[in-house]
Design a protein around this motif. Structure first.
Motif, mmCIF file in Angstrom:
data_model
loop_
_atom_site.group_PDB
_atom_site.id
_atom_site.type_symbol
_atom_site.label_atom_id
_atom_site.label_comp_id
_atom_site.label_asym_id
_atom_site.label_seq_id
_atom_site.Cartn_x
_atom_site.Cartn_y
_atom_site.Cartn_z
ATOM 1 N N TRP A 130 -69.263 -97.877 -24.080
ATOM 2 C CA TRP A 130 -69.351 -97.514 -22.667
ATOM 3 C C TRP A 130 -67.944 -97.279 -22.142
ATOM 4 C CZ3 TRP A 130 -74.059 -97.422 -19.997
ATOM 5 C CH2 TRP A 130 -75.171 -97.890 -20.723
ATOM 6 N N HIS A 131 -67.789 -96.316 -21.222
ATOM 7 C CA HIS A 131 -66.488 -96.075 -20.612
ATOM 8 C C HIS A 131 -66.673 -95.419 -19.238
ATOM 9 C CE1 HIS A 131 -67.291 -92.248 -22.651
ATOM 10 N NE2 HIS A 131 -66.515 -91.682 -21.729
ATOM 11 N N TRP A 132 -65.594 -95.442 -18.471
ATOM 12 C CA TRP A 132 -65.587 -94.868 -17.126
ATOM 13 C C TRP A 132 -64.857 -93.542 -17.114
ATOM 14 C CZ3 TRP A 132 -68.628 -97.028 -13.652
ATOM 15 C CH2 TRP A 132 -68.965 -98.370 -13.802
ATOM 16 N N ARG A 133 -65.349 -92.613 -16.312
ATOM 17 C CA ARG A 133 -64.614 -91.382 -16.005
ATOM 18 C C ARG A 133 -64.165 -91.518 -14.553
ATOM 19 N NH1 ARG A 133 -68.158 -86.770 -17.027
ATOM 20 N NH2 ARG A 133 -68.998 -87.162 -14.958
ATOM 21 N N TYR A 134 -62.878 -91.302 -14.325
ATOM 22 C CA TYR A 134 -62.293 -91.443 -12.994
ATOM 23 C C TYR A 134 -62.257 -90.081 -12.311
ATOM 24 C CZ TYR A 134 -60.322 -95.523 -15.432
ATOM 25 O OH TYR A 134 -60.128 -96.645 -16.178
ATOM 26 N N GLU A 135 -62.606 -90.045 -11.019
ATOM 27 C CA GLU A 135 -62.657 -88.780 -10.286
ATOM 28 C C GLU A 135 -61.977 -88.903 -8.936
ATOM 29 O OE1 GLU A 135 -66.839 -87.846 -10.152
ATOM 30 O OE2 GLU A 135 -67.029 -87.996 -12.323
ATOM 31 N N ASN A 142 -62.708 -84.739 -4.654
ATOM 32 C CA ASN A 142 -63.345 -83.444 -4.897
ATOM 33 C C ASN A 142 -64.162 -83.407 -6.177
ATOM 34 O OD1 ASN A 142 -62.175 -82.377 -2.548
ATOM 35 N ND2 ASN A 142 -60.295 -81.921 -3.654
ATOM 36 N N GLY A 143 -64.196 -84.510 -6.908
ATOM 37 C CA GLY A 143 -64.956 -84.570 -8.152
ATOM 38 C C GLY A 143 -64.160 -84.194 -9.384
ATOM 39 N N GLY A 144 -62.864 -83.894 -9.201
ATOM 40 C CA GLY A 144 -62.017 -83.580 -10.349
ATOM 41 C C GLY A 144 -61.646 -84.837 -11.112
ATOM 42 N N VAL A 145 -61.461 -84.704 -12.393
ATOM 43 C CA VAL A 145 -61.115 -85.848 -13.235
ATOM 44 C C VAL A 145 -59.671 -86.265 -12.971
ATOM 45 C CG1 VAL A 145 -60.862 -86.648 -15.615
ATOM 46 C CG2 VAL A 145 -62.783 -85.174 -14.992
ATOM 47 N N VAL A 146 -59.461 -87.561 -12.790
ATOM 48 C CA VAL A 146 -58.128 -88.122 -12.576
ATOM 49 C C VAL A 146 -57.628 -88.695 -13.896
ATOM 50 C CG1 VAL A 146 -56.793 -89.892 -11.366
ATOM 51 C CG2 VAL A 146 -58.630 -88.694 -10.168
ATOM 52 N N THR A 147 -56.472 -88.199 -14.334
ATOM 53 C CA THR A 147 -55.863 -88.733 -15.553
ATOM 54 C C THR A 147 -54.433 -89.200 -15.291
ATOM 55 O OG1 THR A 147 -55.181 -86.509 -16.229
ATOM 56 C CG2 THR A 147 -57.260 -87.334 -17.125
ATOM 57 N N VAL A 180 -66.247 -93.012 -9.608
ATOM 58 C CA VAL A 180 -66.311 -93.234 -11.048
ATOM 59 C C VAL A 180 -67.690 -92.857 -11.577
ATOM 60 C CG1 VAL A 180 -64.545 -95.037 -11.141
ATOM 61 C CG2 VAL A 180 -66.912 -95.669 -10.719
ATOM 62 N N THR A 181 -67.701 -92.488 -12.838
ATOM 63 C CA THR A 181 -68.941 -92.196 -13.554
ATOM 64 C C THR A 181 -68.966 -93.079 -14.783
ATOM 65 O OG1 THR A 181 -69.077 -89.924 -12.751
ATOM 66 C CG2 THR A 181 -70.182 -90.395 -14.837
ATOM 67 N N ARG A 231 -73.505 -89.762 -22.761
ATOM 68 C CA ARG A 231 -74.641 -89.810 -21.850
ATOM 69 C C ARG A 231 -74.228 -90.471 -20.535
ATOM 70 N NH1 ARG A 231 -78.234 -93.325 -19.985
ATOM 71 N NH2 ARG A 231 -77.418 -95.039 -21.218
ATOM 72 N N VAL A 232 -74.539 -89.811 -19.420
ATOM 73 C CA VAL A 232 -74.219 -90.354 -18.101
ATOM 74 C C VAL A 232 -75.268 -91.388 -17.715
ATOM 75 C CG1 VAL A 232 -73.998 -89.801 -15.649
ATOM 76 C CG2 VAL A 232 -73.049 -88.250 -17.357
ATOM 77 N N GLU A 233 -74.811 -92.611 -17.433
ATOM 78 C CA GLU A 233 -75.702 -93.661 -16.936
ATOM 79 C C GLU A 233 -75.864 -93.516 -15.424
ATOM 80 O OE1 GLU A 233 -78.228 -96.914 -16.816
ATOM 81 O OE2 GLU A 233 -77.570 -95.763 -18.539
ATOM 82 N N TYR A 234 -74.756 -93.422 -14.720
ATOM 83 C CA TYR A 234 -74.762 -93.044 -13.303
ATOM 84 C C TYR A 234 -73.429 -92.416 -12.972
ATOM 85 C CZ TYR A 234 -72.978 -97.887 -12.824
ATOM 86 O OH TYR A 234 -72.300 -99.058 -12.958
ATOM 87 N N GLU A 235 -73.425 -91.595 -11.910
ATOM 88 C CA GLU A 235 -72.229 -90.807 -11.647
ATOM 89 C C GLU A 235 -71.846 -90.802 -10.185
ATOM 90 O OE1 GLU A 235 -72.761 -86.709 -12.762
ATOM 91 O OE2 GLU A 235 -74.769 -86.678 -11.930
ATOM 92 N N LYS A 236 -70.552 -90.494 -9.973
ATOM 93 C CA LYS A 236 -69.975 -90.307 -8.661
ATOM 94 C C LYS A 236 -70.177 -91.504 -7.737
ATOM 95 C CE LYS A 236 -70.122 -85.343 -9.153
ATOM 96 N NZ LYS A 236 -68.902 -85.293 -9.908
ATOM 97 N N MET A 237 -70.008 -92.707 -8.299
ATOM 98 C CA MET A 237 -70.087 -93.917 -7.489
ATOM 99 C C MET A 237 -68.761 -94.107 -6.756
ATOM 100 S SD MET A 237 -70.936 -97.814 -8.636
ATOM 101 C CE MET A 237 -69.336 -98.151 -9.343
#
Length: 68
Positions: free
Chosen positions: A3-8, A11-16, A50-51, A57-63
């Protein structure tokens, strides 16, 4: 499965930039516990949402990390 997080940003763009890459976690509960401890630092670094993903597989998104 990992499991991992995607940071946004807002505007929904990915933050790195300015944040460490998301750790991987052995379970959804571990990932959620980590976020509960780290959300303030992420918000200060420009992460607005975060997603949660299990592999691809997305569990939940844009929290939102903003308190209501």
């Amino acid at each position: 499965m990992a499991w991992h997080w995607r940071y946004e940003n807002a505007n929904g763009g990915v933050v790195t930039e300015g944040v460490a890459p998301s750790d991987t976690f052995p379970s959804q509960a571990d990932a959620e516990s980590w976020l509960g401890e780290s959300w303030r630092e992420l918000l200060e670094s420009g992460v607005e949402k975060v997603t949660l993903l299990e592999e691809d597989r997305v569990e939940y998104e844009k929290m939102s990390l903003r308190p209501e």
